[in-house]
Design a protein around this motif. Structure first.
Motif, PDB file in Angstrom:
ATOM      1  N   MET A 220      41.310  23.313  44.142  1.00 53.44           N
ATOM      2  CA  MET A 220      42.061  24.511  44.522  1.00 53.44           C
ATOM      3  C   MET A 220      43.570  24.264  44.454  1.00 53.44           C
ATOM      4  N   VAL A 221      43.985  23.004  44.502  1.00 52.81           N
ATOM      5  CA  VAL A 221      45.403  22.668  44.392  1.00 52.81           C
ATOM      6  C   VAL A 221      45.782  22.431  42.935  1.00 52.81           C
ATOM      7  N   THR A 222      44.886  21.789  42.181  1.00 55.19           N
ATOM      8  CA  THR A 222      45.135  21.502  40.762  1.00 55.19           C
ATOM      9  C   THR A 222      43.927  21.960  39.943  1.00 55.19           C
ATOM     10  N   PRO A 223      43.783  23.277  39.729  1.00 54.42           N
ATOM     11  CA  PRO A 223      42.589  23.789  39.042  1.00 54.42           C
ATOM     12  C   PRO A 223      42.575  23.539  37.542  1.00 54.42           C
ATOM     13  N   GLY A 224      43.754  23.337  36.952  1.00 56.87           N
ATOM     14  CA  GLY A 224      43.820  23.061  35.531  1.00 56.87           C
ATOM     15  C   GLY A 224      43.190  24.152  34.685  1.00 56.87           C
ATOM     16  N   LYS A 225      42.554  23.748  33.585  1.00 54.18           N
ATOM     17  CA  LYS A 225      41.986  24.705  32.635  1.00 54.18           C
ATOM     18  C   LYS A 225      40.753  25.427  33.173  1.00 54.18           C
ATOM     19  N   LEU A 226      40.233  24.977  34.328  1.00 58.16           N
ATOM     20  CA  LEU A 226      39.071  25.643  34.912  1.00 58.16           C
ATOM     21  C   LEU A 226      39.447  26.767  35.873  1.00 58.16           C
ATOM     22  N   ALA A 227      40.728  27.035  36.031  1.00 60.97           N
ATOM     23  CA  ALA A 227      41.175  28.064  36.977  1.00 60.97           C
ATOM     24  C   ALA A 227      40.488  29.417  36.789  1.00 60.97           C
ATOM     25  N   PRO A 228      40.280  29.910  35.553  1.00 63.66           N
ATOM     26  CA  PRO A 228      39.644  31.229  35.405  1.00 63.66           C
ATOM     27  C   PRO A 228      38.191  31.260  35.842  1.00 63.66           C
ATOM     28  N   TYR A 229      37.602  30.069  36.063  1.00 63.31           N
ATOM     29  CA  TYR A 229      36.180  30.005  36.376  1.00 63.31           C
ATOM     30  C   TYR A 229      35.923  29.663  37.838  1.00 63.31           C
ATOM     31  N   ILE A 230      36.979  29.711  38.645  1.00 63.94           N
ATOM     32  CA  ILE A 230      36.864  29.515  40.095  1.00 63.94           C
ATOM     33  C   ILE A 230      37.005  30.888  40.739  1.00 63.94           C
ATOM     34  N   GLY A 231      35.907  31.494  41.156  1.00 63.05           N
ATOM     35  CA  GLY A 231      35.962  32.832  41.709  1.00 63.05           C
ATOM     36  C   GLY A 231      36.122  33.887  40.630  1.00 63.05           C
ATOM     37  N   PHE A 232      36.364  35.144  41.052  1.00 64.29           N
ATOM     38  CA  PHE A 232      36.530  36.276  40.138  1.00 64.29           C
ATOM     39  C   PHE A 232      38.006  36.576  39.936  1.00 64.29           C
ATOM     40  N   THR A 233      38.362  36.998  38.746  1.00 65.49           N
ATOM     41  CA  THR A 233      39.737  37.384  38.449  1.00 65.49           C
ATOM     42  C   THR A 233      39.952  38.863  38.783  1.00 65.49           C
ATOM     43  N   ASN A 234      41.211  39.276  38.754  1.00 64.36           N
ATOM     44  CA  ASN A 234      41.545  40.684  38.997  1.00 64.36           C
ATOM     45  C   ASN A 234      40.797  41.607  38.043  1.00 64.36           C
ATOM     46  N   ALA A 235      40.825  41.274  36.753  1.00 68.49           N
ATOM     47  CA  ALA A 235      40.185  42.133  35.759  1.00 68.49           C
ATOM     48  C   ALA A 235      38.687  42.246  36.004  1.00 68.49           C
ATOM     49  N   GLU A 236      38.061  41.146  36.390  1.00 62.07           N
ATOM     50  CA  GLU A 236      36.615  41.154  36.642  1.00 62.07           C
ATOM     51  C   GLU A 236      36.266  42.021  37.846  1.00 62.07           C
ATOM     52  N   VAL A 237      37.088  41.941  38.882  1.00 60.15           N
ATOM     53  CA  VAL A 237      36.836  42.746  40.077  1.00 60.15           C
ATOM     54  C   VAL A 237      37.082  44.222  39.796  1.00 60.15           C
ATOM     55  N   GLN A 238      38.118  44.523  39.036  1.00 60.49           N
ATOM     56  CA  GLN A 238      38.379  45.917  38.658  1.00 60.49           C
ATOM     57  C   GLN A 238      37.188  46.510  37.904  1.00 60.49           C
ATOM     58  N   THR A 239      36.627  45.748  36.991  1.00 62.03           N
ATOM     59  CA  THR A 239      35.469  46.211  36.226  1.00 62.03           C
ATOM     60  C   THR A 239      34.280  46.480  37.136  1.00 62.03           C
ATOM     61  N   LEU A 240      34.047  45.573  38.084  1.00 65.77           N
ATOM     62  CA  LEU A 240      32.939  45.751  39.016  1.00 65.77           C
ATOM     63  C   LEU A 240      33.149  46.983  39.895  1.00 65.77           C
ATOM     64  N   CYS A 241      34.377  47.182  40.355  1.00 63.80           N
ATOM     65  CA  CYS A 241      34.666  48.334  41.216  1.00 63.80           C
ATOM     66  C   CYS A 241      34.450  49.647  40.464  1.00 63.80           C
ATOM     67  N   GLU A 242      34.876  49.688  39.214  1.00 62.50           N
ATOM     68  CA  GLU A 242      34.669  50.896  38.412  1.00 62.50           C
ATOM     69  C   GLU A 242      33.181  51.141  38.181  1.00 62.50           C
ATOM     70  N   LYS A 243      32.444  50.085  37.938  1.00 60.73           N
ATOM     71  CA  LYS A 243      31.016  50.217  37.656  1.00 60.73           C
ATOM     72  C   LYS A 243      30.242  50.735  38.858  1.00 60.73           C
ATOM     73  N   TYR A 244      30.619  50.285  40.062  1.00 54.71           N
ATOM     74  CA  TYR A 244      29.845  50.617  41.258  1.00 54.71           C
ATOM     75  C   TYR A 244      30.552  51.590  42.197  1.00 54.71           C
ATOM     76  N   GLY A 245      31.670  52.147  41.763  1.00 56.89           N
ATOM     77  CA  GLY A 245      32.357  53.138  42.575  1.00 56.89           C
ATOM     78  C   GLY A 245      32.934  52.585  43.858  1.00 56.89           C
ATOM     79  N   MET A 246      33.348  51.316  43.831  1.00 53.48           N
ATOM     80  CA  MET A 246      33.971  50.688  44.997  1.00 53.48           C
ATOM     81  C   MET A 246      35.492  50.809  44.890  1.00 53.48           C
ATOM     82  N   SER A 247      36.159  50.804  46.033  1.00 51.96           N
ATOM     83  CA  SER A 247      37.616  50.867  46.060  1.00 51.96           C
ATOM     84  C   SER A 247      38.201  49.512  45.678  1.00 51.96           C
ATOM     85  N   TYR A 248      38.952  49.485  44.573  1.00 49.68           N
ATOM     86  CA  TYR A 248      39.589  48.235  44.149  1.00 49.68           C
ATOM     87  C   TYR A 248      40.622  47.771  45.174  1.00 49.68           C
ATOM     88  N   ALA A 249      41.396  48.716  45.727  1.00 48.74           N
ATOM     89  CA  ALA A 249      42.419  48.359  46.718  1.00 48.74           C
ATOM     90  C   ALA A 249      41.783  47.726  47.943  1.00 48.74           C
TER      91      ALA A 249
END
Length: 526
Positions: A220-249
């Protein structure tokens, strides 16, 4: 297929049948590292951030025992040039160290059980008859020499034994010797094309350093090239919220906050999926052994510890030196060690730019509040409870009640901090509106108009249209009228672009001489 050698793809199949966020491009990275100097990987991240799922994905991809192309053909990795070259091409050993801790009462036999269990399956797979007491590396060397085929070795929660049984010196020595024999041997690059380990804490300063210093670490301090694969990114969460009608905010308010270099926002993946399943954003951070560590840590009496926790509860950041931490949860020697441990456990976010730690989101803030209560910080607990009444009083326009409550919270929460310090007053103000995080996105020093609004509260999720937005301006030895005038003259409501509905302008003034608070509330419509 076995339990430890060439295990089934059932885990990844189950993930694909659930709501699956495609993280398969991580395989392109591991493919690049096969048989390289960086082929020993240790990935540490908090619980519920997808460690086990990533490991199950790697097992399904590399395992030679079956055809897993139906699981990957529609994923991002399928378009990578390396996809077909390594798909189902390796014998895979996959161990979950927590299983060995929970199977059997005699922990002293864990290391021998690990070796004998794997060797027994290797015997069955290769038609061999190796003695179960033979060192595992000796068996693997022999198999590779005969087959000319290297192994992939995957270990989930490699540090579970270190965390749970570190006081057992004999067991730790046995475990270290096993790791050394496997990963600190001249035969290591001849036997393994890739070793991928997961854990809670990094490894570099463990007692096992001599056995594991060849590993490349991603944390978590030095994620390096694996950073995008630790948890969900903003874009991924936005997609999920749109798909399921959840509030992104609302999702962002509850589960965002882990900013990793090169990626930006990272969300707690388990909490996001659970919120979607339950159709509700709330705290899903359960009380685990990690929570017990939080309670014990913040009860310690290191100088400045409580001050900094109050600052973070108030929405602020504190500087942390992560370099001295020895990566053992039970051996902390300073405030910095405690905060570094909490970063790796996911209870604090770490901003690499400047080295600051902070409470990442509403979900974790709730756990800190629980920890403060459990630690019997009575003064601060009282201030946090009073914040519930304060929010109602503000919405109802009861300015005198707001002033009285702010005065009490300021006095209580500042009993540790310098009472007449402006930063203390701003921190106390944020603590005073702590409960508002349940219904609002709370922003300190928000850029607005021609300056910065001290505190902005924007309704989130289903509270939009039910609760008014607020702009709160704090003054020091001036007047509440000057606070309201500054909100208007500096056009702070401009910061609420896109918001329409009720808006409260809240002016607060603190008089240093008599330590009295005043409040004025005006209503406007946007």
């Amino acid at each position: 297929m076995g339990v430890y050698v060439n295990k089934s793809s059932a885990g990844f199949k189950a993930a694909r049948k659930s709501e699956y966020v495609d993280k398969s491009r991580m395989i392109a990275i591991t493919n690049q590292l096969l048989d390289s100097k960086q082929s020993l990987m240790c990935v540490s991240r908090p619980r519920r951030f997808g460690k086990s799922m990533a490991l199950e994905m790697l097992c399904a991809y590399y395992c030679e025992a079956y055809d897993s192309s139906p699981l990957f053909k529609d994923l991002q990795i399928a378009s990578d040039d390396s996809y077909q070259e390594y798909l189902n091409k390796f014998p895979v050993i996959s161990l979950d160290m927590t299983n060995f801790l929970t199977r059997g009462d005699d922990n002293s036999t864990i290391v021998s059980r690990i070796q004998s269990s794997v060797i027994a399956e290797l015997n069955g797979l290769y038609g061999a008859d190796y003695d179960l007491t033979t060192p595992l590396m000796t068996v693997l060397e022999s198999i590779v020499a005969k087959t000319q085929q290297k192994f992939i070795f995957l270990i989930d929660e490699w540090d579970a034994i270190c965390r749970e049984l570190e006081d057992n010196d004999r067991l730790m020595n046995d475990y270290v010797n096993l790791l050394r024999s496997l990963f600190k041997s001249s035969s290591t690059p001849e036997v393994f094309s890739l070793v991928y380990m997961t854990g809670i804490l990094p490894i570099i300063k463990y007692n096992t350093q001599s056995a594991l210093n060849a590993f490349h670490e991603y944390s978590m301090v030095t994620p390096g090239k694996l950073a995008p694969y630790i948890g969900f990114t903003n874009a991924e969460v936005q997609t999920l919220c749109e798909k399921y009608g959840m509030s992104y905010a609302e999702m962002k308010n509850w589960y965002d906050g882990y900013n990793l270099k090169g990626v930006g926002s990272i969300y707690n993946s388990n909490s996001v999926i659970t919120a979607i399943d339950n159709e509700k954003c709330t705290g899903y951070w359960t009380k685990t052994a990690a929570y017990d560590s939080v309670s014990s840590y913040i009860s310690m009496n290191f100088e400045g510890l409580r001050d900094d926790i109050i600052i973070m509860l108030g929405g602020g950041r504190v500087r942390v030196d992560t370099s001295s931490f020895c990566n053992q949860m039970h051996k902390v020697n300073s405030k910095d060690d405690i905060f570094t441990a909490l970063i790796h456990l996911g209870y604090l976010a770490y901003d690499d730019d400047g080295g600051f730690a902070r409470i990442p989101n509403l979900e974790v803030a709730g756990e800190f509040r629980n920890a403060v209560r459990d630690c019997k910080w009575n003064v601060l607990s009282s201030a946090l409870r009073a914040s519930e009444d304060l929010l109602d009083a503000t919405i109802e326009g009861k300015a005198d009640m707001v002033a009285d409550t702010l005065e009490r919270i300021h006095e209580e929460s500042s009993s540790i901090l310098q009472y007449n310090d402006e930063n203390s007053l701003a921190c106390a103000l944020t603590i005073a509106y702590y409960t508002a995080r349940m219904y609002y996105m709370v922003v300190r020093e928000m850029p607005a108009g021609k300056g910065f609004a001290d505190l902005v509260l924007l309704p989130s999720g289903n509270q939009v249209g039910r609760k008014p937005a607020m702009v709160i301006e704090l003054k020091y030895d001036q007047t509440v009228d000057s606070a309201i005038s500054q909100i208007k003259q500096q056009n702070y409501p401009q910061a609420l672009q896109g918001y329409t509905g009720d808006l409260l302008l809240v002016g607060v003034n603190y008089n240093k001489a008599d330590k009295k608070h005043e409040c004025k509330i005006e209503h406007m419509q946007l």
